[in-house]
Write an enzyme that holds these catalytic residues in place. Structure first.
Site, PDB file in Angstrom:
ATOM      1  N   SER A   1       0.858  -1.185   0.000  1.00  0.00           N
ATOM      2  CA  SER A   1       0.000   0.000   0.000  1.00  0.00           C
ATOM      3  C   SER A   1       0.889   1.228   0.000  1.00  0.00           C
ATOM      4  CB  SER A   1      -0.869   0.006   1.268  1.00  0.00           C
ATOM      5  OG  SER A   1      -1.541   1.240   1.419  1.00  0.00           O
TER       6      SER A   1
ATOM      7  N   TYR B   1      -1.761  -0.666  10.658  1.00  0.00           N
ATOM      8  CA  TYR B   1      -1.875  -1.017   9.230  1.00  0.00           C
ATOM      9  C   TYR B   1      -0.598  -0.587   8.510  1.00  0.00           C
ATOM     10  CZ  TYR B   1      -3.762  -1.295   4.461  1.00  0.00           C
ATOM     11  OH  TYR B   1      -3.969  -1.596   3.127  1.00  0.00           O
TER      12      TYR B   1
END
Ligand code: NDP
Length: 239
Positions: A132, A145
């Site tokens: 990501s 995350y």
């Protein structure tokens, strides 16, 4: 026939769209996820769908062995399954932190461990890890995350270096905001609302097809070409 591609988290979002894209190109597929009905509903030819939680190494391994018996050795693993549970670090439940660490890091490692040695022995293979933009920089409410995706970046690049001489490619795809179910699992409704407002400032997130196209581009290069990383985001995403 083309070689076997394994996709984790193929029941929705980027994984499902990548499955459709690579199937159209003629690849036999092993699709893994917990919602088998969604993968079977894709109704793709030369495709085995198996209900696998990527944390369960035994069922993960059995599915790969079954697919290899049918289609030959795995040539590409797309480590796509992931969870994003945004939260305030001082308030978020430890179970949510652990779930992200388990799925995004340990689940990904399970996949790598199951295929990497065979790839190096065959002197051929590709692993594409879906990280990501949150694996390159930090964002509010994303601490754990981000931590998992920074780990994906570090692990991918380190392994890439170490298996490069065996003609095995390891690539990272680092998307920005993409329209999928990913945000549906965050339990803090104020954070969900804020995320939606932020998304409005960029018009919309990427389409999962945009990310699938990047994955397809990476894999379809000649084996001598390793696209080490693709970072893509909506043009109007400012961070
Ligand atoms: P989705 O929520 O649509 O897809 C996530 C997939 O992961 C589902 O197919 C889910 O399948 C699977 N999954 C989750 N936990 C497990 C598990 N324990 N075992 C097996 N499969 C599991 O989101 P995306 O398509 O967006 O997510 C795909 C990847 O893209 C993730 O790694 C995510 O971090 C990354 N990403 C997404 C971005 C976005 O904005 N959407 C941006 C940047 C990166 P099932 O529930 O059936 O098991």
């Amino acid at each position: 026939m083309k070689k076997l591609v394994v996709i984790t988290g193929a029941s929705s979002g980027i994984g499902a769209t990548t499955a459709k894209t690579l199937s159209t190109q003629g690849y036999p597929l092993l699709l893994l996820g917990r919602r088998i009905d969604k993968m079977e509903a894709l109704n793709l030819p030369n495709t085995l769908c198996r209900k696998v939680d990527i944390l369960d190494v035994t069922s993960f391994q059995s599915a790969i062995q079954e697919a290899e018996a049918k289609f030959g050795p795995v040539d590409c693993l797309i480590n796509n399954a992931g969870v994003m549970l945004l939260g305030k670090p001082e308030k978020q439940a430890l179970t949510e932190w652990n779930q992200m660490i388990d799925v995004n890091i340990k689940g990904l490692l399970n996949g790598i461990h199951l295929v990497l040695e065979g790839m190096t022995q065959r002197n051929h293979g590709t692993i594409i890890n879906i990280s990501s933009i949150a694996g390159r920089k930090t964002f509010s409410d994303h601490a754990i995350y981000c931590g998992t995706k920074f780990a994906v970046h570090a692990i991918s690049e380190n392994i890439r270096q170490e298996v490069s001489n065996s003609n095995v490619r390891v690539s990272i795809v680092a998307p920005g905001v993409t329209e999928t179910e990913l945000m549906d699992h965050t339990t803090n409704s104020a954070i969900v609302d804020g995320y939606k407002e932020w998304k409005k400032t960029m018009g919309a997130g990427l389409d999962s097809q945009d990310v699938a196209n990047a994955i397809s581009y990476i894999y379809n290069q000649p084996q001598r070409v390793c696209i080490r990383e693709v970072v893509l985001a909506p043009t109007k995403q400012d961070s």
